[in-house]
Design a protein around this motif. Structure first.
Motif, PDB file in Angstrom:
ATOM      1  N   VAL A  60       0.828  -1.194   0.253  1.00 13.43           N
ATOM      2  CA  VAL A  60      -0.058   0.013   0.067  1.00 13.43           C
ATOM      3  C   VAL A  60       0.852   1.158  -0.068  1.00 13.43           C
ATOM      4  CG1 VAL A  60      -1.468   1.377   1.621  1.00 13.43           C
ATOM      5  CG2 VAL A  60      -2.064  -1.233   0.985  1.00 13.43           C
ATOM      6  N   ARG A  61       2.006   1.364   0.754  1.00 18.33           N
ATOM      7  CA  ARG A  61       2.758   2.401   1.087  1.00 18.33           C
ATOM      8  C   ARG A  61       3.599   2.540  -0.379  1.00 18.33           C
ATOM      9  NH1 ARG A  61       3.866  -0.078   6.103  1.00 18.33           N
ATOM     10  NH2 ARG A  61       3.405   1.599   7.895  1.00 18.33           N
ATOM     11  N   LEU A  62       4.071   1.748  -1.152  1.00 14.02           N
ATOM     12  CA  LEU A  62       4.705   1.821  -2.258  1.00 14.02           C
ATOM     13  C   LEU A  62       3.838   2.319  -3.134  1.00 14.02           C
ATOM     14  CD1 LEU A  62       6.780  -1.511  -2.004  1.00 14.02           C
ATOM     15  CD2 LEU A  62       7.742   0.691  -2.212  1.00 14.02           C
ATOM     16  N   ALA A  63       2.459   1.794  -3.337  1.00 14.05           N
ATOM     17  CA  ALA A  63       1.619   2.356  -4.537  1.00 14.05           C
ATOM     18  C   ALA A  63       1.182   3.692  -4.146  1.00 14.05           C
ATOM     19  CB  ALA A  63       0.272   1.479  -4.351  1.00 14.05           C
ATOM     20  N   VAL A  86      -1.707   6.833   4.929  1.00 13.76           N
ATOM     21  CA  VAL A  86      -2.615   5.966   4.375  1.00 13.76           C
ATOM     22  C   VAL A  86      -2.538   4.558   4.748  1.00 13.76           C
ATOM     23  CG1 VAL A  86      -3.142   4.933   1.795  1.00 13.76           C
ATOM     24  CG2 VAL A  86      -2.763   7.297   2.140  1.00 13.76           C
ATOM     25  N   ALA A  87      -1.527   4.031   5.213  1.00 13.63           N
ATOM     26  CA  ALA A  87      -1.244   2.816   5.898  1.00 13.63           C
ATOM     27  C   ALA A  87      -1.816   2.771   7.107  1.00 13.63           C
ATOM     28  CB  ALA A  87       0.215   2.686   5.839  1.00 13.63           C
ATOM     29  N   GLU A  88      -1.856   3.845   8.024  1.00 16.57           N
ATOM     30  CA  GLU A  88      -2.371   3.932   9.283  1.00 16.57           C
ATOM     31  C   GLU A  88      -4.137   3.767   9.010  1.00 16.57           C
ATOM     32  OE1 GLU A  88      -1.315   7.271  11.359  1.00 16.57           O
ATOM     33  OE2 GLU A  88       0.759   6.932  10.993  1.00 16.57           O
ATOM     34  N   GLU A  89      -4.565   4.184   8.042  1.00 10.28           N
ATOM     35  CA  GLU A  89      -6.049   4.393   7.934  1.00 10.28           C
ATOM     36  C   GLU A  89      -6.417   2.904   7.318  1.00 10.28           C
ATOM     37  OE1 GLU A  89      -8.360   6.592   8.774  1.00 10.28           O
ATOM     38  OE2 GLU A  89      -6.760   7.370   9.768  1.00 10.28           O
ATOM     39  N   VAL A  90      -5.440   2.592   6.454  1.00  9.53           N
ATOM     40  CA  VAL A  90      -5.925   0.962   5.741  1.00  9.53           C
ATOM     41  C   VAL A  90      -5.980   0.224   7.257  1.00  9.53           C
ATOM     42  CG1 VAL A  90      -5.001  -1.049   4.863  1.00  9.53           C
ATOM     43  CG2 VAL A  90      -5.053   1.441   3.547  1.00  9.53           C
ATOM     44  N   VAL A  91      -5.086   0.205   8.042  1.00  5.57           N
ATOM     45  CA  VAL A  91      -5.268  -0.778   9.140  1.00  5.57           C
ATOM     46  C   VAL A  91      -6.410  -0.489   9.970  1.00  5.57           C
ATOM     47  CG1 VAL A  91      -4.116  -0.932  11.511  1.00  5.57           C
ATOM     48  CG2 VAL A  91      -2.536  -0.844   9.620  1.00  5.57           C
ATOM     49  N   LYS A  92      -6.823   0.845  10.066  1.00  8.25           N
ATOM     50  CA  LYS A  92      -8.185   0.850  10.868  1.00  8.25           C
ATOM     51  C   LYS A  92      -9.395   0.234  10.019  1.00  8.25           C
ATOM     52  CE  LYS A  92      -6.486   5.362  12.759  1.00  8.25           C
ATOM     53  NZ  LYS A  92      -6.752   6.916  12.563  1.00  8.25           N
ATOM     54  N   HIS A  93      -9.328   0.572   8.763  1.00 13.02           N
ATOM     55  CA  HIS A  93     -10.455   0.307   8.015  1.00 13.02           C
ATOM     56  C   HIS A  93     -10.223  -1.158   7.332  1.00 13.02           C
ATOM     57  CE1 HIS A  93     -12.091   3.981   8.659  1.00 13.02           C
ATOM     58  NE2 HIS A  93     -10.776   4.659   8.459  1.00 13.02           N
ATOM     59  N   ALA A  94      -9.281  -1.912   7.458  1.00 14.09           N
ATOM     60  CA  ALA A  94      -9.256  -3.285   6.926  1.00 14.09           C
ATOM     61  C   ALA A  94      -9.791  -4.462   7.934  1.00 14.09           C
ATOM     62  CB  ALA A  94      -7.835  -3.300   6.112  1.00 14.09           C
ATOM     63  N   ARG A  95     -10.050  -3.957   9.009  1.00 15.05           N
ATOM     64  CA  ARG A  95     -10.554  -5.007   9.972  1.00 15.05           C
ATOM     65  C   ARG A  95     -11.647  -5.604   9.742  1.00 15.05           C
ATOM     66  NH1 ARG A  95      -8.553  -0.901  14.235  1.00 15.05           N
ATOM     67  NH2 ARG A  95      -6.424  -1.495  14.614  1.00 15.05           N
ATOM     68  N   ARG A  96     -11.554  -7.064   9.829  1.00 14.92           N
ATOM     69  CA  ARG A  96     -12.835  -7.607   9.396  1.00 14.92           C
ATOM     70  C   ARG A  96     -13.918  -7.545  10.782  1.00 14.92           C
ATOM     71  NH1 ARG A  96     -12.267 -11.175   5.574  1.00 14.92           N
ATOM     72  NH2 ARG A  96     -10.145 -11.488   4.866  1.00 14.92           N
ATOM     73  N   ASP A  97     -15.136  -7.322  10.385  1.00 16.41           N
ATOM     74  CA  ASP A  97     -16.212  -7.101  11.354  1.00 16.41           C
ATOM     75  C   ASP A  97     -16.583  -8.424  11.844  1.00 16.41           C
ATOM     76  OD1 ASP A  97     -17.740  -8.308   9.170  1.00 16.41           O
ATOM     77  OD2 ASP A  97     -18.826  -6.748   9.040  1.00 16.41           O
ATOM     78  N   ALA A  98     -17.541  -8.559  12.707  1.00 17.80           N
ATOM     79  CA  ALA A  98     -18.169  -9.991  13.186  1.00 17.80           C
ATOM     80  C   ALA A  98     -18.542 -10.998  12.174  1.00 17.80           C
ATOM     81  CB  ALA A  98     -19.416  -9.758  14.227  1.00 17.80           C
ATOM     82  N   SER A  99     -18.994 -10.556  11.007  1.00 18.44           N
ATOM     83  CA  SER A  99     -19.339 -11.422   9.948  1.00 18.44           C
ATOM     84  C   SER A  99     -18.167 -11.877   9.413  1.00 18.44           C
ATOM     85  CB  SER A  99     -20.523 -10.835   9.217  1.00 18.44           C
ATOM     86  OG  SER A  99     -19.919  -9.920   8.321  1.00 18.44           O
ATOM     87  N   GLY A 100     -17.100 -11.452   9.344  1.00 11.61           N
ATOM     88  CA  GLY A 100     -15.903 -11.869   8.540  1.00 11.61           C
ATOM     89  C   GLY A 100     -15.745 -11.118   7.439  1.00 11.61           C
ATOM     90  N   PRO A 159      -7.370   8.211  -2.117  1.00 14.30           N
ATOM     91  CA  PRO A 159      -8.676   7.519  -1.878  1.00 14.30           C
ATOM     92  C   PRO A 159      -8.273   6.371  -1.017  1.00 14.30           C
ATOM     93  CG  PRO A 159      -7.980   6.954  -4.072  1.00 14.30           C
ATOM     94  CD  PRO A 159      -7.305   8.383  -3.604  1.00 14.30           C
ATOM     95  N   VAL A 160      -8.282   6.506   0.199  1.00 15.94           N
ATOM     96  CA  VAL A 160      -7.905   5.003   1.010  1.00 15.94           C
ATOM     97  C   VAL A 160      -8.683   3.795   0.823  1.00 15.94           C
ATOM     98  CG1 VAL A 160      -7.508   4.321   3.482  1.00 15.94           C
ATOM     99  CG2 VAL A 160      -7.018   6.652   2.950  1.00 15.94           C
ATOM    100  N   THR A 161      -9.913   4.025   0.656  1.00 16.87           N
ATOM    101  CA  THR A 161     -10.600   2.895   0.507  1.00 16.87           C
ATOM    102  C   THR A 161     -10.379   2.098  -1.085  1.00 16.87           C
ATOM    103  OG1 THR A 161     -12.284   3.571   1.610  1.00 16.87           O
ATOM    104  CG2 THR A 161     -13.025   1.883   0.408  1.00 16.87           C
ATOM    105  N   ALA A 162     -10.192   2.990  -1.954  1.00 19.42           N
ATOM    106  CA  ALA A 162      -9.936   2.505  -3.151  1.00 19.42           C
ATOM    107  C   ALA A 162      -8.491   1.805  -3.302  1.00 19.42           C
ATOM    108  CB  ALA A 162      -9.880   3.598  -4.262  1.00 19.42           C
ATOM    109  N   ILE A 163      -7.455   2.574  -2.492  1.00 17.43           N
ATOM    110  CA  ILE A 163      -6.316   1.821  -2.661  1.00 17.43           C
ATOM    111  C   ILE A 163      -6.236   0.354  -1.691  1.00 17.43           C
ATOM    112  CG2 ILE A 163      -3.787   2.108  -1.657  1.00 17.43           C
ATOM    113  CD1 ILE A 163      -4.266   5.017  -2.150  1.00 17.43           C
ATOM    114  N   LEU A 164      -7.049   0.360  -0.618  1.00 16.55           N
ATOM    115  CA  LEU A 164      -7.033  -0.886  -0.124  1.00 16.55           C
ATOM    116  C   LEU A 164      -7.594  -1.968  -0.842  1.00 16.55           C
ATOM    117  CD1 LEU A 164      -7.345  -2.940   2.440  1.00 16.55           C
ATOM    118  CD2 LEU A 164      -9.222  -1.635   2.793  1.00 16.55           C
TER     119      LEU A 164
END
Length: 186
Positions: A60-63, A86-100, A159-164
Motif C-alpha cells: 500500500v505504501r509503495l502504491a 494512508v497505511a495507518e488508515e488502511v489498518v483501521k478500515h481493513a479490520r474484519r467485522d463480526a461477520s468476517g 482514496p484510502v478505500t480504493a487503494i485498499l
C-alpha cells in the motif's frame, strides 16, 4: 466488497517477495531497490537469506508513493509521510467485522475513507482524514481548525478505500498467477 475467497490476508506478515511487491504496487523493482538503498521509505525487511520481503501495508505504501511521486511529483519525504498516513488508515478500515467481511457496511453503505491533503502557504502538505458524506462533499472534522485560508489552497484527495480494495484484488490476481504457474497452465 464481498469476500475474496480463501486468500489469507495478514496486514503485517512479511509474505511477499520484491517481485510480488512490485506487482502489487505498480512500482518497478529497480525503484523499490533505489528507495530501500536511500532509506526513503520504511518498507520491507531482510529475510534471513538476505532477500527483501514485504507485507500488505508495504505494498500500500509503495502504491501511494508511486502515485504521489509520479503523478503529482511531491518530494519523496512528503510522499513517504503521506504513504504512512494512508497505511495507518488502511489498518483501521481493513479490520474484519463480526461477520468476517472487510469494510463492513453501515446502513447498507460501505465506508469510503479518504485523506484530504491541503498545501499551506509554506508549500508543505497538511493531511486530514476525510469521509465522503455525499458525492463531491467531504467531511473532515479537524480541517476547520485551520481556518478559511486553508480552503483557498490546492488540495488532493487520496482514496484510502480504493487503494485498499485495489491492492486486495491485485493479491487475488497474484494468487491466481501462482496457481497457474504451479499447474503449468499458460
Amino acid at each position: 466488497m464481498a469476500g475474496l475467497g480463501d486468500i489469507p490476508i495478514h496486514l503485517d506478515e512479511y509474505q511477499f517477495t520484491l517481485a510480488d511487491a512490485s506487482f502489487l504496487s505498480g512500482v518497478p523493482q529497480k525503484t523499490i531497490r533505489n528507495w530501500l538503498a536511500r532509506d526513503v521509505l520504511k518498507v520491507g525487511k531482510k529475510h534471513f537469506l538476505g532477500r527483501w520481503t514485504f507485507n500488505f501495508l508495504d505494498a500500500v505504501r509503495l502504491a501511494v508513493m508511486r502515485d504521489l511521486t509520479t503523478i503529482i511529483t511531491l518530494p519523496l519525504a512528503d510522499a513517504a509521510h503521506l504513504a504512512d498516513l494512508v497505511a495507518e488508515e488502511v489498518v483501521k478500515h481493513a479490520r474484519r467485522d463480526a461477520s468476517g467481511e472487510l469494510l463492513a457496511a453501515k446502513d447498507g453503505v460501505r465506508p469510503n475513507v479518504n485523506i484530504l491533503v491541503g498545501f499551506g502557504a509554506d508549500g508543505q502538505p497538511k493531511a486530514w482524514v476525510a469521509n465522503i458524506k455525499e458525492p463531491g462533499r467531504y467531511y473532515a472534522p479537524h480541517y476547520k481548525d485551520h481556518g478559511r485560508a486553508a480552503l483557498r489552497r490546492t488540495h488532493i484527495v487520496i482514496p484510502v478505500t480504493a487503494i485498499l480494495t485495489d491492492t486486495l484484488f491485485r493479491i487475488e490476481d497474484l494468487a491466481r498467477r501462482g496457481e497457474q504457474d504451479e499447474s503449468g497452465d499458460d
